[in-house]
Write a protein that holds these residues in place. Sequence first.
Motif, PDB file in Angstrom:
ATOM      1  N   CYS A   1     -18.102   2.243  -6.502  1.00 24.27           N
ATOM      2  CA  CYS A   1     -17.808   1.116  -5.601  1.00 24.27           C
ATOM      3  C   CYS A   1     -16.752   1.719  -4.508  1.00 24.27           C
ATOM      4  CB  CYS A   1     -17.040  -0.175  -6.156  1.00 24.27           C
ATOM      5  SG  CYS A   1     -16.870  -1.483  -4.937  1.00 24.27           S
ATOM      6  N   LYS A   2     -16.064   2.550  -4.895  1.00 23.56           N
ATOM      7  CA  LYS A   2     -15.110   3.133  -3.962  1.00 23.56           C
ATOM      8  C   LYS A   2     -15.617   4.241  -3.057  1.00 23.56           C
ATOM      9  CE  LYS A   2     -10.758   2.658  -6.865  1.00 23.56           C
ATOM     10  NZ  LYS A   2     -10.020   3.365  -7.792  1.00 23.56           N
ATOM     11  N   ARG A   3     -16.596   4.880  -3.421  1.00 26.11           N
ATOM     12  CA  ARG A   3     -17.473   5.768  -2.540  1.00 26.11           C
ATOM     13  C   ARG A   3     -18.388   5.273  -1.744  1.00 26.11           C
ATOM     14  NH1 ARG A   3     -20.496   9.181  -6.971  1.00 26.11           N
ATOM     15  NH2 ARG A   3     -21.037  10.160  -5.473  1.00 26.11           N
ATOM     16  N   PHE A   4     -18.886   3.848  -2.255  1.00 24.48           N
ATOM     17  CA  PHE A   4     -19.633   3.029  -1.133  1.00 24.48           C
ATOM     18  C   PHE A   4     -19.080   2.467  -0.101  1.00 24.48           C
ATOM     19  CE2 PHE A   4     -21.350  -1.260  -0.570  1.00 24.48           C
ATOM     20  CZ  PHE A   4     -22.650  -1.014  -0.556  1.00 24.48           C
ATOM     21  N   ALA A   5     -17.503   2.234  -0.404  1.00 23.14           N
ATOM     22  CA  ALA A   5     -16.738   1.612   0.676  1.00 23.14           C
ATOM     23  C   ALA A   5     -16.490   2.909   1.517  1.00 23.14           C
ATOM     24  CB  ALA A   5     -15.370   0.827   0.151  1.00 23.14           C
ATOM     25  N   LYS A   6     -15.843   3.838   0.918  1.00 20.69           N
ATOM     26  CA  LYS A   6     -15.784   5.101   1.992  1.00 20.69           C
ATOM     27  C   LYS A   6     -16.732   5.517   2.997  1.00 20.69           C
ATOM     28  CE  LYS A   6     -13.661   9.836   1.967  1.00 20.69           C
ATOM     29  NZ  LYS A   6     -13.063  10.702   1.025  1.00 20.69           N
ATOM     30  N   ILE A   7     -17.893   5.438   2.345  1.00 24.21           N
ATOM     31  CA  ILE A   7     -19.247   5.717   3.446  1.00 24.21           C
ATOM     32  C   ILE A   7     -19.221   4.638   4.512  1.00 24.21           C
ATOM     33  CG2 ILE A   7     -21.542   6.139   3.369  1.00 24.21           C
ATOM     34  CD1 ILE A   7     -21.680   6.993   0.592  1.00 24.21           C
ATOM     35  N   LEU A   8     -19.020   3.544   4.119  1.00 24.33           N
ATOM     36  CA  LEU A   8     -19.017   2.245   5.193  1.00 24.33           C
ATOM     37  C   LEU A   8     -17.797   2.175   5.920  1.00 24.33           C
ATOM     38  CD1 LEU A   8     -21.152   0.180   2.799  1.00 24.33           C
ATOM     39  CD2 LEU A   8     -21.816   0.895   4.989  1.00 24.33           C
ATOM     40  N   GLY A   9     -16.571   3.032   5.771  1.00 24.14           N
ATOM     41  CA  GLY A   9     -15.373   2.618   6.528  1.00 24.14           C
ATOM     42  C   GLY A   9     -14.907   1.524   6.133  1.00 24.14           C
ATOM     43  N   ALA A  10     -15.057   1.025   4.849  1.00 20.17           N
ATOM     44  CA  ALA A  10     -14.507  -0.387   4.358  1.00 20.17           C
ATOM     45  C   ALA A  10     -13.461  -0.287   3.217  1.00 20.17           C
ATOM     46  CB  ALA A  10     -15.740  -1.166   4.022  1.00 20.17           C
ATOM     47  N   GLU A  11     -13.049  -1.422   2.994  1.00 19.27           N
ATOM     48  CA  GLU A  11     -12.358  -1.675   1.853  1.00 19.27           C
ATOM     49  C   GLU A  11     -12.850  -2.207   0.677  1.00 19.27           C
ATOM     50  OE1 GLU A  11      -8.489  -3.475   2.846  1.00 19.27           O
ATOM     51  OE2 GLU A  11      -8.257  -2.574   4.625  1.00 19.27           O
ATOM     52  N   VAL A  12     -12.490  -1.890  -0.613  1.00 16.49           N
ATOM     53  CA  VAL A  12     -13.324  -2.653  -1.667  1.00 16.49           C
ATOM     54  C   VAL A  12     -12.618  -4.158  -1.816  1.00 16.49           C
ATOM     55  CG1 VAL A  12     -13.235  -2.815  -4.066  1.00 16.49           C
ATOM     56  CG2 VAL A  12     -13.602  -0.460  -2.965  1.00 16.49           C
ATOM     57  N   LEU A  13     -13.374  -5.135  -1.662  1.00  9.93           N
ATOM     58  CA  LEU A  13     -13.066  -6.433  -2.069  1.00  9.93           C
ATOM     59  C   LEU A  13     -12.973  -6.956  -3.542  1.00  9.93           C
ATOM     60  CD1 LEU A  13     -11.954  -8.974  -0.276  1.00  9.93           C
ATOM     61  CD2 LEU A  13     -14.389  -9.725  -0.106  1.00  9.93           C
ATOM     62  N   GLU A  14     -14.038  -6.627  -3.877  1.00 14.59           N
ATOM     63  CA  GLU A  14     -14.293  -6.900  -5.621  1.00 14.59           C
ATOM     64  C   GLU A  14     -15.077  -5.624  -6.113  1.00 14.59           C
ATOM     65  OE1 GLU A  14     -16.011 -10.562  -8.303  1.00 14.59           O
ATOM     66  OE2 GLU A  14     -15.528 -10.500  -6.198  1.00 14.59           O
ATOM     67  N   SER A  15     -14.448  -5.330  -7.283  1.00 18.85           N
ATOM     68  CA  SER A  15     -15.259  -4.447  -7.852  1.00 18.85           C
ATOM     69  C   SER A  15     -15.273  -4.534  -9.567  1.00 18.85           C
ATOM     70  CB  SER A  15     -14.813  -2.848  -7.763  1.00 18.85           C
ATOM     71  OG  SER A  15     -15.356  -2.002  -8.636  1.00 18.85           O
ATOM     72  N   ARG A  16     -16.435  -5.077 -10.077  1.00 17.92           N
ATOM     73  CA  ARG A  16     -16.476  -5.167 -11.457  1.00 17.92           C
ATOM     74  C   ARG A  16     -17.716  -4.517 -11.983  1.00 17.92           C
ATOM     75  NH1 ARG A  16     -17.169 -11.314  -9.809  1.00 17.92           N
ATOM     76  NH2 ARG A  16     -19.396 -11.497 -10.481  1.00 17.92           N
ATOM     77  N   ARG A  17     -17.946  -4.861 -13.310  1.00 19.47           N
ATOM     78  CA  ARG A  17     -19.111  -4.089 -13.825  1.00 19.47           C
ATOM     79  C   ARG A  17     -20.424  -4.527 -13.501  1.00 19.47           C
ATOM     80  NH1 ARG A  17     -21.988  -5.517 -18.720  1.00 19.47           N
ATOM     81  NH2 ARG A  17     -22.964  -3.603 -19.420  1.00 19.47           N
ATOM     82  N   ASP A  18     -20.600  -5.644 -12.814  1.00 17.18           N
ATOM     83  CA  ASP A  18     -21.903  -5.957 -12.308  1.00 17.18           C
ATOM     84  C   ASP A  18     -21.920  -6.181 -10.597  1.00 17.18           C
ATOM     85  OD1 ASP A  18     -20.209  -8.394 -12.430  1.00 17.18           O
ATOM     86  OD2 ASP A  18     -21.644  -9.621 -13.022  1.00 17.18           O
ATOM     87  N   LEU A  19     -20.640  -6.210 -10.094  1.00 13.72           N
ATOM     88  CA  LEU A  19     -20.757  -6.191  -8.659  1.00 13.72           C
ATOM     89  C   LEU A  19     -19.806  -5.489  -7.910  1.00 13.72           C
ATOM     90  CD1 LEU A  19     -21.557  -8.301  -6.032  1.00 13.72           C
ATOM     91  CD2 LEU A  19     -19.801  -9.775  -7.020  1.00 13.72           C
ATOM     92  N   CYS A  20     -20.340  -4.957  -6.664  1.00 13.35           N
ATOM     93  CA  CYS A  20     -19.223  -4.288  -5.755  1.00 13.35           C
ATOM     94  C   CYS A  20     -19.391  -4.895  -4.433  1.00 13.35           C
ATOM     95  CB  CYS A  20     -19.786  -2.852  -5.807  1.00 13.35           C
ATOM     96  SG  CYS A  20     -18.781  -1.726  -4.478  1.00 13.35           S
ATOM     97  N   VAL A  21     -18.211  -5.452  -3.930  1.00 12.60           N
ATOM     98  CA  VAL A  21     -18.362  -5.953  -2.577  1.00 12.60           C
ATOM     99  C   VAL A  21     -17.171  -5.325  -1.430  1.00 12.60           C
ATOM    100  CG1 VAL A  21     -17.952  -8.071  -1.251  1.00 12.60           C
ATOM    101  CG2 VAL A  21     -18.906  -8.180  -3.401  1.00 12.60           C
ATOM    102  N   VAL A  22     -17.613  -4.901  -0.547  1.00 12.44           N
ATOM    103  CA  VAL A  22     -16.609  -4.153   0.387  1.00 12.44           C
ATOM    104  C   VAL A  22     -16.468  -4.847   1.747  1.00 12.44           C
ATOM    105  CG1 VAL A  22     -16.928  -2.147  -0.912  1.00 12.44           C
ATOM    106  CG2 VAL A  22     -18.328  -2.379   1.180  1.00 12.44           C
ATOM    107  N   THR A  23     -15.440  -4.580   2.507  1.00 15.98           N
ATOM    108  CA  THR A  23     -15.262  -5.165   3.717  1.00 15.98           C
ATOM    109  C   THR A  23     -14.998  -4.738   4.638  1.00 15.98           C
ATOM    110  OG1 THR A  23     -14.768  -7.371   4.641  1.00 15.98           O
ATOM    111  CG2 THR A  23     -13.477  -6.525   3.253  1.00 15.98           C
TER     112      THR A  23
END
Length: 144
Positions: free
Chosen positions: A19-41
């Motif tokens: 999730c952190k890598r996903f956020a970094k690529i998008l220039g975003a911050e992690v809003l929620e990260s749990r086993r079944d969901l990653c949300v960045v904004t």
Amino acid sequence: MGNINIEDIIGESKKSSLCKRFAKILGAEVLESRRDLCVVTFNRDLDVEILGRRTRSPLVLGALFSFENMDKCGKTLNLGETVILQEEINPFISILRENHIKVTALHNHWLFENPRLFYIHFESIDEPLDFARKVAEALKVLKC
């Protein structure tokens, strides 16, 4: 007290890192990260007025991206939404479509806003970091 399952801990740690890598690529911050969901904004840096008043609200300027439901091949359901200026729409959509990301909606949210804003929604089934790289390519056409 319940037993601690080491596989759950390792799985959670891997998901958080992904999730952190996903956020970094998008220039975003992690809003929620749990086993079944990653949300960045992130919020776009646009000068916007609604009803003649300046706004910095994430309801107006926000972009959200998520992934969930990883299958055995490492592919996930990937979703995105961002505010977009009228003149950015066609180049943004072209890049998404070239990258096999489905555009599912393009609409307004507000009345009496300046400049004119639209909101675009898109989706794919893909590896989450591949989705993030493809969206990051499209985000390059946005002004701010």
